[in-house]
Motif scaffolding. Structure first.
Motif, mmCIF file in Angstrom:
data_model
loop_
_atom_site.group_PDB
_atom_site.id
_atom_site.type_symbol
_atom_site.label_atom_id
_atom_site.label_comp_id
_atom_site.label_asym_id
_atom_site.label_seq_id
_atom_site.Cartn_x
_atom_site.Cartn_y
_atom_site.Cartn_z
ATOM 1 N N SER A 2 0.823 -1.210 0.000
ATOM 2 C CA SER A 2 0.000 0.000 0.000
ATOM 3 C C SER A 2 0.855 1.258 0.000
ATOM 4 C CB SER A 2 -0.916 0.028 1.225
ATOM 5 O OG SER A 2 -1.762 -1.061 1.234
ATOM 6 N N VAL A 3 1.827 1.311 0.887
ATOM 7 C CA VAL A 3 2.700 2.496 0.966
ATOM 8 C C VAL A 3 3.479 2.667 -0.332
ATOM 9 C CG1 VAL A 3 4.720 3.455 2.156
ATOM 10 C CG2 VAL A 3 2.851 2.478 3.480
ATOM 11 N N GLY A 4 3.986 1.579 -0.889
ATOM 12 C CA GLY A 4 4.714 1.648 -2.152
ATOM 13 C C GLY A 4 3.842 2.156 -3.286
ATOM 14 N N LEU A 5 2.614 1.670 -3.370
ATOM 15 C CA LEU A 5 1.702 2.122 -4.422
ATOM 16 C C LEU A 5 1.309 3.584 -4.248
ATOM 17 C CD1 LEU A 5 -0.665 -0.937 -4.959
ATOM 18 C CD2 LEU A 5 0.924 0.067 -6.598
ATOM 19 N N VAL A 6 1.054 4.003 -3.010
ATOM 20 C CA VAL A 6 0.694 5.406 -2.758
ATOM 21 C C VAL A 6 1.839 6.327 -3.153
ATOM 22 C CG1 VAL A 6 0.226 7.075 -0.920
ATOM 23 C CG2 VAL A 6 -1.035 4.928 -1.008
ATOM 24 N N LEU A 64 7.667 -0.893 -2.810
ATOM 25 C CA LEU A 64 6.760 -1.785 -3.527
ATOM 26 C C LEU A 64 7.443 -3.118 -3.848
ATOM 27 C CD1 LEU A 64 3.956 -2.069 -4.735
ATOM 28 C CD2 LEU A 64 4.846 -1.105 -6.850
ATOM 29 N N ALA A 65 8.701 -3.072 -4.252
ATOM 30 C CA ALA A 65 9.447 -4.298 -4.555
ATOM 31 C C ALA A 65 9.626 -5.152 -3.299
ATOM 32 C CB ALA A 65 10.798 -3.958 -5.163
ATOM 33 N N VAL A 66 9.899 -4.517 -2.171
ATOM 34 C CA VAL A 66 10.030 -5.268 -0.907
ATOM 35 C C VAL A 66 8.719 -5.973 -0.594
ATOM 36 C CG1 VAL A 66 10.283 -5.002 1.588
ATOM 37 C CG2 VAL A 66 11.905 -3.899 0.064
ATOM 38 N N GLY A 67 7.584 -5.295 -0.806
ATOM 39 C CA GLY A 67 6.281 -5.910 -0.558
ATOM 40 C C GLY A 67 6.042 -7.113 -1.449
ATOM 41 N N VAL A 68 6.387 -6.992 -2.723
ATOM 42 C CA VAL A 68 6.199 -8.103 -3.665
ATOM 43 C C VAL A 68 7.123 -9.265 -3.321
ATOM 44 C CG1 VAL A 68 6.453 -8.796 -6.071
ATOM 45 C CG2 VAL A 68 5.345 -6.633 -5.520
ATOM 46 N N ILE A 69 8.387 -8.965 -3.017
ATOM 47 C CA ILE A 69 9.344 -10.019 -2.650
ATOM 48 C C ILE A 69 8.901 -10.723 -1.365
ATOM 49 C CG2 ILE A 69 11.711 -10.431 -1.849
ATOM 50 C CD1 ILE A 69 12.558 -8.223 -3.880
ATOM 51 N N LEU A 70 8.440 -9.956 -0.375
ATOM 52 C CA LEU A 70 7.934 -10.561 0.860
ATOM 53 C C LEU A 70 6.750 -11.478 0.568
ATOM 54 C CD1 LEU A 70 7.965 -7.816 3.627
ATOM 55 C CD2 LEU A 70 9.062 -10.029 3.699
ATOM 56 N N TRP A 71 5.851 -11.036 -0.293
ATOM 57 C CA TRP A 71 4.681 -11.831 -0.621
ATOM 58 C C TRP A 71 5.092 -13.162 -1.248
ATOM 59 C CZ3 TRP A 71 2.256 -12.911 -5.513
ATOM 60 C CH2 TRP A 71 1.018 -13.545 -5.379
ATOM 61 N N ILE A 72 6.050 -13.117 -2.175
ATOM 62 C CA ILE A 72 6.517 -14.348 -2.825
ATOM 63 C C ILE A 72 7.197 -15.272 -1.821
ATOM 64 C CG2 ILE A 72 8.178 -15.253 -4.515
ATOM 65 C CD1 ILE A 72 7.550 -12.691 -6.177
ATOM 66 N N ARG A 73 8.072 -14.729 -0.981
ATOM 67 C CA ARG A 73 8.797 -15.534 0.015
ATOM 68 C C ARG A 73 7.839 -16.136 1.050
ATOM 69 N NH1 ARG A 73 13.420 -17.608 -0.169
ATOM 70 N NH2 ARG A 73 13.643 -17.291 2.033
ATOM 71 N N VAL A 74 6.862 -15.337 1.460
ATOM 72 C CA VAL A 74 5.916 -15.809 2.470
ATOM 73 C C VAL A 74 5.044 -16.928 1.901
ATOM 74 C CG1 VAL A 74 3.862 -15.121 3.783
ATOM 75 C CG2 VAL A 74 5.916 -13.727 3.872
ATOM 76 N N GLN A 75 4.692 -16.861 0.619
ATOM 77 C CA GLN A 75 3.905 -17.928 0.014
ATOM 78 C C GLN A 75 4.681 -19.245 0.004
ATOM 79 O OE1 GLN A 75 0.677 -17.751 -0.612
ATOM 80 N NE2 GLN A 75 0.873 -15.699 0.198
ATOM 81 N N LYS A 76 5.982 -19.180 -0.277
ATOM 82 C CA LYS A 76 6.815 -20.394 -0.243
ATOM 83 C C LYS A 76 6.926 -20.932 1.182
ATOM 84 C CE LYS A 76 9.568 -19.323 -4.299
ATOM 85 N NZ LYS A 76 10.889 -18.970 -4.813
ATOM 86 N N LYS A 77 7.130 -20.023 2.139
ATOM 87 C CA LYS A 77 7.233 -20.410 3.548
ATOM 88 C C LYS A 77 5.902 -20.992 4.030
ATOM 89 C CE LYS A 77 8.664 -18.386 7.980
ATOM 90 N NZ LYS A 77 7.796 -19.187 8.786
#
Length: 155
Positions: free
Chosen positions: A97-101, A124-137
C-alpha cells in the motif's frame, strides 16, 4: 486459506485426547480445544510469536480444526484449515500500500524527484518479494503441520 479433509477410524473424543496429549508437551505452541453442542470438537493451534522477528523464523500458520462424528460408528470426519498469521498479512499489505501510494504520488506529480521514485519502487518491490517468500514459507509450514498431525493421528 488451505483446507485438508480426511476421515479417521476412531471417535472424536479419542482423537481429541490423542491430539491434546501429544501437543501438551510441545513448548511454544498455543493450543485451544472446544466441545460444541452438536457433538463436534473444534481446536485451534499456532506457534507463539513473542517478538516481531519471530515471524521470519517460526512457523507462523494458524491451524483451525473440526472433528465431527459421521453416520458410521467409530469414524470421525476431520476438517483442518491453514491460515497465514495476521501479522504477515499486515506487513505485506502495508508495504504494498505504501509503495503504491508513493508511486502514484510520484507519477501524478504530487511529489517530485528521482529519489522519491526510487524509494517508492523499492518499498513496492520489498512488498512483492515478501509476498513471494511468504507464500513459499506458507507451503513449507503447512507441510510441517500436516506431517505432525498425520503422525499424531497415525494416518
Amino acid at each position: 486459506m488451505k483446507k485438508w479433509n480426511f476421515k479417521v477410524e476412531s471417535s472424536p473424543k479419542e482423537i481429541s485426547k490423542n491430539i491434546e496429549s501429544a501437543l501438551e508437551s510441545v513448548n511454544g505452541l498455543v493450543f485451544n480445544m472446544n466441545h460444541d453442542k452438536n457433538n463436534s470438537i473444534t481446536f485451534k493451534m499456532r506457534k507463539r510469536i513473542l517478538y516481531a522477528w519471530y515471524l521470519f523464523y517460526l512457523n507462523s500458520i494458524v491451524v483451525n480444526g473440526k472433528l465431527s462424528k459421521t453416520d458410521i460408528e467409530k469414524e470421525t470426519d476431520v476438517e483442518i484449515s491453514f491460515n497465514q498469521h495476521f501479522l504477515w498479512k499486515l506487513v505485506i499489505f502495508t508495504h504494498m500500500s505504501v509503495g503504491l501510494v508513493f508511486l502514484i504520488a510520484v507519477i501524478s506529480g504530487k511529489i517530485s524527484g528521482a529519489s522519491m521514485y526510487i524509494i517508492a519502487t523499492t518499498i513496492l518491490a520489498v512488498g512483492v518479494i515478501l509476498w513471494i517468500r511468504v507464500q513459499k514459507k506458507y507451503e513449507r509450514n503447512i507441510q510441517e503441520y500436516k506431517t505432525m498431525i498425520s503422525e499424531i493421528l497415525a494416518i
